[in-house]
Enzyme design. Structure first.
Site, PDB file in Angstrom:
ATOM      1  N   HIS A  95      61.897  78.284  21.079  1.00  0.00           N
ATOM      2  CA  HIS A  95      63.314  78.460  20.727  1.00  0.00           C
ATOM      3  C   HIS A  95      63.936  79.653  21.453  1.00  0.00           C
ATOM      4  O   HIS A  95      64.838  80.310  20.930  1.00  0.00           O
ATOM      5  CB  HIS A  95      63.493  78.610  19.213  1.00  0.00           C
ATOM      6  CG  HIS A  95      63.078  77.405  18.428  1.00  0.00           C
ATOM      7  ND1 HIS A  95      63.899  76.316  18.239  1.00  0.00           N
ATOM      8  CD2 HIS A  95      61.914  77.101  17.805  1.00  0.00           C
ATOM      9  CE1 HIS A  95      63.260  75.407  17.520  1.00  0.00           C
ATOM     10  NE2 HIS A  95      62.047  75.857  17.251  1.00  0.00           N
ATOM     11  N   ASN A 168      65.306  72.035  11.985  1.00  0.00           N
ATOM     12  CA  ASN A 168      65.378  71.362  13.282  1.00  0.00           C
ATOM     13  C   ASN A 168      66.335  70.186  13.190  1.00  0.00           C
ATOM     14  O   ASN A 168      66.726  69.766  12.095  1.00  0.00           O
ATOM     15  CB  ASN A 168      63.999  70.865  13.721  1.00  0.00           C
ATOM     16  CG  ASN A 168      63.067  71.995  14.124  1.00  0.00           C
ATOM     17  OD1 ASN A 168      63.509  73.039  14.592  1.00  0.00           O
ATOM     18  ND2 ASN A 168      61.777  71.783  13.942  1.00  0.00           N
TER      19      ASN A 168
END
Length: 658
Positions: A95, A168
């Protein structure tokens, strides 16, 4: 007029302009707190060293003579260079590529039967939030529109402390156990020897791992679908992935999954668009988010919960603790209980978006861990990684990470301690403070949790061993065009693999999901199709397809979409201004594209439009729709032979745009 000003003007006549003004005016205690740490450099100020000494020159170093050597005694130059040398911190292992925005959360339907957490019960609260959207695989400088899982991490700054939902855009994970997380990430990251490919899963190592890890197959179906090339962060769902435990005031426990549903609907790019945009505008998603917020078209998401009382934990043919499984909404509907609006861009990307440290263990009283094995080690990992990424144990003192409620404890010292702590640093002590707080007064009291019997061993629950049913459910639930895109995605990814053994083993795995899917991919790869070994169960759900009109999770609206209005000198002003006003009235962001930036004159003397893009600086892929305004004169005669206009029209048509 700037682009942001144009967008604001474009939306001024929209039907939601009053509502947007109300969103902007919301009082936000987190913003008030951050203001205490904000320095405004737009005001007239003299330049100084870090320690307050004003400097008369910051462009020329001190030298011994006009052309002599630079002197080390120039403390200002040394300080400036030294700080620059240390500006970068380690990027996130996963990320790393991301962007963020501030907002607020409002509850409209309390759920006291599920939890006693005030944020999910008090409808008078307006809770500040910060959201960081991200991609998983790529480095910090990678492109936005790669095929990848997207992070949707949300922090709620509640009066009971920070609550993080590290979500997510896919509701399932690649793996069941966090002990395998280093393996899946090592597999998907660039090759260790060559450092390629960047931000892609289309290579041997990733598919080698997946072909030998059947628990990943459900997630792979989401990954190969259009879900993982979203049109915009404003049009992307978010899922908490895990089953959390919520506890009500009576001590009754429930398993809960958290959901975010975008108000603008769930929409994606097509693969050809994603590939082209990666080169045309690598910052496409973050620019889209910033432009929308600055234009007053604030992203909004509904917040929902799926609730399973603890006594019904075992009523399913899958395990609620298995993060590779969803709870189909036909079995447990999502109850939407609140909404979040994002209404402010960060003032300092590094200080806010880069330094925010989300942790799955950041929970408030009434919300707890379940026995999900992925969640447990994930909670350890998020806390642990901040120690190296942010330089020590005091990262909680960084302004973006500070709670808005009071903080008192006996933890002291460490690198970059930023507050002066007066009083005892141990408990118990003669001062009687800082003291434990009973549950009735707001102290966190974890609920008694039944423990399964057995012995200590490395083992998973019996239902964890079924890996194919929900992957097949996902495939069956797709429309024909979505299935075609999944086939194309598998064909592209496996087509980039060089090891034939990896391709063969992966086709065998796909064959367990659906034989037709495996045969279509094999046909595209020009290899022998596999024989059916695992019959398709035939089940489907309406809640997974992005274009199923009966899917109540989706919405189809013009609001927030971007349209390109192509004009040239001599265009018809009546048509152009009418189209622009009509679409702006529907909440569409209209951008004018012309032969140059600035004024483009119409065929009516004294009238013009301001262009913010030129034919060379944008492509049709950057917009949801295109409109070519007719006109008269020699310039319009030339357009019949102008490649950019013709290409924009053909490309938009190829991508099914209007």
């Amino acid at each position: 007029m700037s682009l942001a000003e144009s967008l604001k003007q474009s939306l001024a006549t929209g039907v939601e302009s009053v509502e947007k003004s109300a969103h902007k005016a919301v009082s936000n205690p987190k913003q008030a707190q951050l203001a205490d740490f904000t320095v405004d450099y737009t005001k007239d100020r003299g330049i100084s060293t870090h320690f307050g000494v004003l400097q008369s020159d910051t462009e020329t170093a001190l030298k011994a003579g006009i052309r002599g050597p630079t002197l080390i005694e120039d403390t200002h130059a040394r300080e400036k260079i030294t700080h620059f040398d240390h500006e970068r911190i380690p990027e996130r292992v996963v990320h790393a590529r991301g962007t963020g925005a501030h907002g607020y959360f409002k509850l409209h339907t309390p759920i006291p039967e599920v939890t006693y957490a005030p944020i999910l019960n008090d409808t008078t609260l307006t809770t500040p939030t910060f959201v960081r959207f991200s991609t998983v695989q790529g480095f910090r400088g990678s492109a936005d529109t790669v095929r990848d899982v997207r992070g949707f991490a949300t922090r709620f700054y509640t009066q009971q402390g920070n609550w993080d939902i590290v979500a997510n855009n896919n509701p399932v994970f690649f793996i069941q156990e966090a002990i395998k997380f280093p393996d899946v990430i090592h597999a998907v990251k660039p090759d260790q020897a060559k450092e390629i490919p960047q931000a892609q899963s289309a290579h041997d190592n990733f598919w080698d791992f997946i072909s030998r890890t059947p628990e990943s197959l459900h997630h792979v179906m989401w990954h190969m679908s259009d879900r993982n090339i979203p049109r915009s962060y404003r049009m992307m769902q978010g899922f908490g992935v895990h089953s959390f435990v919520c506890v009500n005031a009576k001590g009754q426990r429930s398993f809960v999954k958290f959901h975010w549903k975008p108000k603008l609907g769930i929409h994606s790019l097509v693969w050809d668009e994603a590939l082209k945009i990666s080169g045309q505008d690598p910052d496409f998603h973050r620019r889209d988010l910033y432009d929308a917020i600055e234009a007053g078209s604030y992203p909004e998401y509904e917040f929902g919960v799926q609730v399973v009382p603890e006594e019904k934990e075992h009523d399913f043919d899958f395990d609620l603790l298995d993060s590779t499984k969803i709870i189909p909404e036909e079995l447990v509907p999502v109850r939407y209980i609140g909404s979040m609006v994002l209404n402010k861009c960060p003032d300092d990307f590094f200080a806010e978006t880069e330094q925010i440290a989300f942790c799955t263990q950041h929970m408030v009283p009434g919300i707890e861990h379940s026995n999900d094995p992925l969640l447990h080690l994930r909670s350890f990992s998020y806390q642990d990684t901040q120690l190296s990424r942010l330089g020590g144990p005091n990262w909680n003192l960084i302004p973006i990470n500070r709670p808005v409620c009071p903080v008192f404890n006996t933890q002291r010292d460490g690198f970059m301690q930023m507050q002066i702590n007066k009083g005892p640093n141990y408990w118990p002590n003669r001062f009687g403070t800082p003291h434990p707080v009973p549950g009735k007064d707001g102290g966190q009291v974890l609920s008694p949790q039944p423990l399964p019997g057995g012995v200590k061993e490395r083992v998973r629950g019996p239902k964890f061993s079924e890996h194919y049913s929900q992957a097949t459910l996902f495939w069956n639930s797709m429309s024909d065009v979505e299935k075609e895109h999944i086939v194309d995605a598998f064909s592209f990814e496996l087509g980039r693999c060089d090891d034939k053994g990896v391709v063969e083993l992966m086709l065998d795995s796909i064959n367990f999901i659906d034989n037709k899917l495996a045969c279509l991919v094999a046909q595209n790869l020009h290899v022998d199709p596999p024989k059916e070994v695992h019959p398709n169960h035939g089940k489907s759900t309406k809640f997974l397809s992005q274009i199923n009109p009966t899917n109540s999770n989706n919405a189809f609206t013009a609001v927030g979409r971007r349209m390109a209005l192509f004009v040239h000198d001599g265009f018809d002003f009546g048509i152009a201004s009418g189209i622009k006003a009509a679409f702006a009235g529907m909440g569409v962001i209209v951008n004018v594209v012309g032969p140059r930036k600035g004024k483009v004159n119409s065929s009516t003397p004294g009238t013009f439009l301001e262009a913010h893009f030129t034919f060379e600086t944008c492509r049709s892929t950057l917009f949801d729709g295109v409109f070519f305004v007719g006109g008269t004169g020699p310039e319009y005669d030339k357009l019949k032979r102008q490649g950019r206009w013709l290409h924009a029209a053909r490309e938009a048509f190829m991508h099914y745009k209007t």
